[in-house]
Design a protein around this motif. Sequence first.
Motif, PDB file in Angstrom:
ATOM      1  N   UNK A  36      88.260-140.960   8.843  1.00 11.23           N
ATOM      2  CA  UNK A  36      87.829-141.149   7.327  1.00 11.23           C
ATOM      3  C   UNK A  36      87.918-142.681   6.902  1.00 11.23           C
ATOM      4  N   UNK A  37      89.094-143.160   7.594  1.00  8.47           N
ATOM      5  CA  UNK A  37      89.394-144.821   7.020  1.00  8.47           C
ATOM      6  C   UNK A  37      88.224-145.588   7.562  1.00  8.47           C
ATOM      7  N   UNK A  43      84.311-149.066   3.053  1.00  5.22           N
ATOM      8  CA  UNK A  43      83.606-150.084   3.250  1.00  5.22           C
ATOM      9  C   UNK A  43      82.491-150.597   2.302  1.00  5.22           C
ATOM     10  N   UNK A  44      82.673-151.542   1.908  1.00  2.60           N
ATOM     11  CA  UNK A  44      81.410-151.966   1.001  1.00  2.60           C
ATOM     12  C   UNK A  44      80.298-152.058   1.732  1.00  2.60           C
ATOM     13  N   UNK A  45      79.017-151.812   0.913  1.00  2.00           N
ATOM     14  CA  UNK A  45      77.681-151.669   1.817  1.00  2.00           C
ATOM     15  C   UNK A  45      77.251-152.939   2.467  1.00  2.00           C
ATOM     16  N   UNK A  46      77.620-154.024   2.115  1.00  2.77           N
ATOM     17  CA  UNK A  46      77.606-155.299   2.873  1.00  2.77           C
ATOM     18  C   UNK A  46      78.598-155.887   3.786  1.00  2.77           C
ATOM     19  N   UNK A  47      79.613-154.931   3.922  1.00  5.23           N
ATOM     20  CA  UNK A  47      80.655-155.365   4.858  1.00  5.23           C
ATOM     21  C   UNK A  47      80.155-155.360   6.402  1.00  5.23           C
ATOM     22  N   UNK A  48      80.479-156.214   7.238  1.00  2.19           N
ATOM     23  CA  UNK A  48      80.129-156.495   8.662  1.00  2.19           C
ATOM     24  C   UNK A  48      80.689-155.512   9.330  1.00  2.19           C
ATOM     25  N   UNK A  70      80.552-144.190  12.161  1.00  3.24           N
ATOM     26  CA  UNK A  70      80.999-143.312  10.753  1.00  3.24           C
ATOM     27  C   UNK A  70      80.108-143.893   9.831  1.00  3.24           C
ATOM     28  N   UNK A  71      79.192-144.434  10.021  1.00  2.35           N
ATOM     29  CA  UNK A  71      78.355-145.079   8.574  1.00  2.35           C
ATOM     30  C   UNK A  71      77.479-144.047   8.582  1.00  2.35           C
ATOM     31  N   UNK A  72      77.013-143.646   7.130  1.00  2.55           N
ATOM     32  CA  UNK A  72      75.607-142.885   7.046  1.00  2.55           C
ATOM     33  C   UNK A  72      74.507-143.640   6.497  1.00  2.55           C
ATOM     34  N   UNK A  73      74.531-145.043   6.427  1.00  3.31           N
ATOM     35  CA  UNK A  73      73.529-145.901   5.786  1.00  3.31           C
ATOM     36  C   UNK A  73      72.667-146.035   6.996  1.00  3.31           C
ATOM     37  N   UNK A  74      71.190-146.212   6.565  1.00  6.66           N
ATOM     38  CA  UNK A  74      70.314-146.474   7.806  1.00  6.66           C
ATOM     39  C   UNK A  74      70.406-148.045   8.062  1.00  6.66           C
TER      40      UNK A  74
END
Length: 82
Positions: A36-37, A43-48, A70-74
């Motif tokens: 979960x962490x 994390x901000x969307x623009x984080x590396x 862990x990201x769900x962003x494309x």
Amino acid sequence: MDKIKDKDYEVISVSVDELDFGQDKHYKNVLHKTLEYYSDKEYLRDSIRGVAYWCGGKWKVVDGYHRLTQTKFPKVRIIGIK
């Protein structure tokens, strides 16, 4: 690692589909954990999220298996090495 020595490093956005998690055993272990962490809300969307080098038409992940899986962003931001 000689593969990334004396190369150009740049923060870039890439499609998650372009990532290659070469360490198969480690990748599978990471997928079976509840992390979960490392989720998008932490994390901000623009984080590396990781470090990867360009090889054979894909970005081979060197660091960031937990954050990247862990990201769900494309798309994600990485330090790309060419």
